[in-house]
Design a protein around this motif. Structure first.
Motif, short mmCIF file in Angstrom:
data_model
loop_
_atom_site.label_atom_id
_atom_site.label_comp_id
_atom_site.label_asym_id
_atom_site.label_seq_id
_atom_site.Cartn_x
_atom_site.Cartn_y
_atom_site.Cartn_z
N THR A 45 -11.79 -5.68 -10.77
CA THR A 45 -11.56 -5.64 -9.32
C THR A 45 -10.07 -5.73 -8.96
O THR A 45 -9.59 -4.99 -8.10
CB THR A 45 -12.32 -6.79 -8.62
OG1 THR A 45 -13.70 -6.68 -8.96
CG2 THR A 45 -12.19 -6.69 -7.11
N ALA A 46 -9.35 -6.61 -9.63
CA ALA A 46 -7.92 -6.79 -9.32
C ALA A 46 -7.14 -5.50 -9.60
O ALA A 46 -6.25 -5.12 -8.84
CB ALA A 46 -7.34 -7.94 -10.14
N ALA A 47 -7.49 -4.82 -10.69
CA ALA A 47 -6.81 -3.56 -11.04
C ALA A 47 -7.13 -2.47 -10.02
O ALA A 47 -6.25 -1.69 -9.63
CB ALA A 47 -7.21 -3.12 -12.44
N CYS A 52 -5.34 0.71 -5.13
CA CYS A 52 -5.45 0.97 -3.69
C CYS A 52 -4.15 0.67 -2.97
O CYS A 52 -3.76 1.40 -2.05
CB CYS A 52 -6.60 0.16 -3.10
SG CYS A 52 -8.22 0.76 -3.62
N ARG A 53 -3.45 -0.38 -3.41
CA ARG A 53 -2.15 -0.71 -2.79
C ARG A 53 -1.12 0.37 -3.12
O ARG A 53 -0.34 0.77 -2.26
CB ARG A 53 -1.67 -2.09 -3.26
CG ARG A 53 -2.41 -3.25 -2.60
CD ARG A 53 -1.67 -4.56 -2.77
NE ARG A 53 -1.56 -4.98 -4.16
CZ ARG A 53 -2.49 -5.67 -4.81
NH1 ARG A 53 -3.61 -6.01 -4.21
NH2 ARG A 53 -2.31 -6.04 -6.06
N ASP A 58 -7.69 2.12 1.72
CA ASP A 58 -8.70 1.08 1.86
C ASP A 58 -9.77 1.33 0.80
O ASP A 58 -10.35 2.42 0.76
CB ASP A 58 -9.31 1.17 3.27
CG ASP A 58 -10.41 0.14 3.49
OD1 ASP A 58 -10.88 -0.47 2.51
OD2 ASP A 58 -10.81 -0.04 4.65
N PRO A 59 -10.05 0.34 -0.08
CA PRO A 59 -11.06 0.55 -1.14
C PRO A 59 -12.40 1.06 -0.60
O PRO A 59 -13.07 1.85 -1.25
CB PRO A 59 -11.23 -0.84 -1.77
CG PRO A 59 -9.99 -1.58 -1.41
CD PRO A 59 -9.48 -1.01 -0.12
N LEU A 144 -2.47 10.75 -8.13
CA LEU A 144 -1.22 10.07 -7.78
C LEU A 144 -0.92 10.30 -6.31
O LEU A 144 -1.33 11.32 -5.74
CB LEU A 144 -0.07 10.65 -8.61
CG LEU A 144 -0.07 10.33 -10.10
CD1 LEU A 144 0.95 11.20 -10.82
CD2 LEU A 144 0.25 8.87 -10.34
N PRO A 145 -0.19 9.37 -5.67
CA PRO A 145 0.23 9.63 -4.28
C PRO A 145 1.08 10.89 -4.27
O PRO A 145 2.04 11.01 -5.02
CB PRO A 145 1.08 8.40 -3.93
CG PRO A 145 0.72 7.36 -4.94
CD PRO A 145 0.32 8.10 -6.17
#
Length: 206
Positions: A45-47, A52-53, A58-59, A144-145
């Motif tokens: 979850t943390a990854a 998402c950041r 938003d997940p 990728l962004p």
């Protein structure tokens, strides 16, 4: 870390380094048969939240894909698939396609869309397949962004320059492509083209 891995003959020790990072909650930039992707362990979850950041998403609204090594574990993550749809998947994969299917209970809640679907991808790329097999389950993936010029998302060294403080490993297996996968929605029983990309839509059902 910028890690060079040969696309046709991946070094096992380098694959192990990447998988160890994924198991510890690492975020990687890795090659596929289309564009480079941003990935992590589907159960971390943390990854997922880190990705998402990085993407600024938003997940709950994001559209993640599961990178699989083959179709053998499909029933773990997707609900029962009609035979005609399965035939299409078998014909198209491994290859540059993402198939949207109904998610099973095995899909972590954070990765399910509101429609309770999941995108399944089996890239025709040796490194990706080895990573998933070694990890033992799919890699969660997003693109990728997209920003700047084309070189930024085809050149691993530029990716490393931009993202080295945000990700743990950037795999360099040579230049990436610029065309993403073709996305096909199979949730209604009739395949529907969502985005035409590297995989040809014409002839997929012949």
């Amino acid at each position: 870390m910028l890690l060079h891995i040969h696309p046709d003959n991946p070094q096992q020790r380098n694959i192990n380094t990447v998988v160890e990072s994924l198991r510890k909650g690492g975020v990687i930039i890795y090659p596929t048969d289309t564009i480079y992707g941003l990935g992590c362990d589907i159960y971390n979850t943390a990854a997922i939240e880190r990705i998402c950041r990085i993407k600024g998403i938003d997940p709950k609204k994001a559209q993640f894909s599961f990178i699989c090594s083959d179709l053998s574990n499909l029933s773990d993550y997707a609900k029962s698939i009609d035979t005609p749809i399965f035939r299409i998947l078998k014909r198209a994969l491994p290859g540059p396609y993402t198939f949207i299917l109904e998610a099973s209970r095995e899909v972590p809640k954070l990765l399910k869309t509101k429609k309770d679907t999941v995108g399944i991808r089996v890239p025709d790329h040796k490194i990706t397949q080895m990573l998933v097999r070694e990890l033992g389950h799919p890699i969660m993936s997003v693109s990728l962004p997209m920003q700047g010029d084309v070189e930024y998302y085809t050149d691993p060294e530029q990716m490393h320059d931009l993202f080295e403080k945000l990700v743990d490993i950037v795999i360099d297996s040579g230049p990436g492509n610029i065309v993403p996968s073709t996305v096909v929605d199979c949730t209604s029983g009739e395949p529907e083209l969502i985005r035409e990309g590297a995989g040809p839509w014409e002839g997929l059902f012949d």
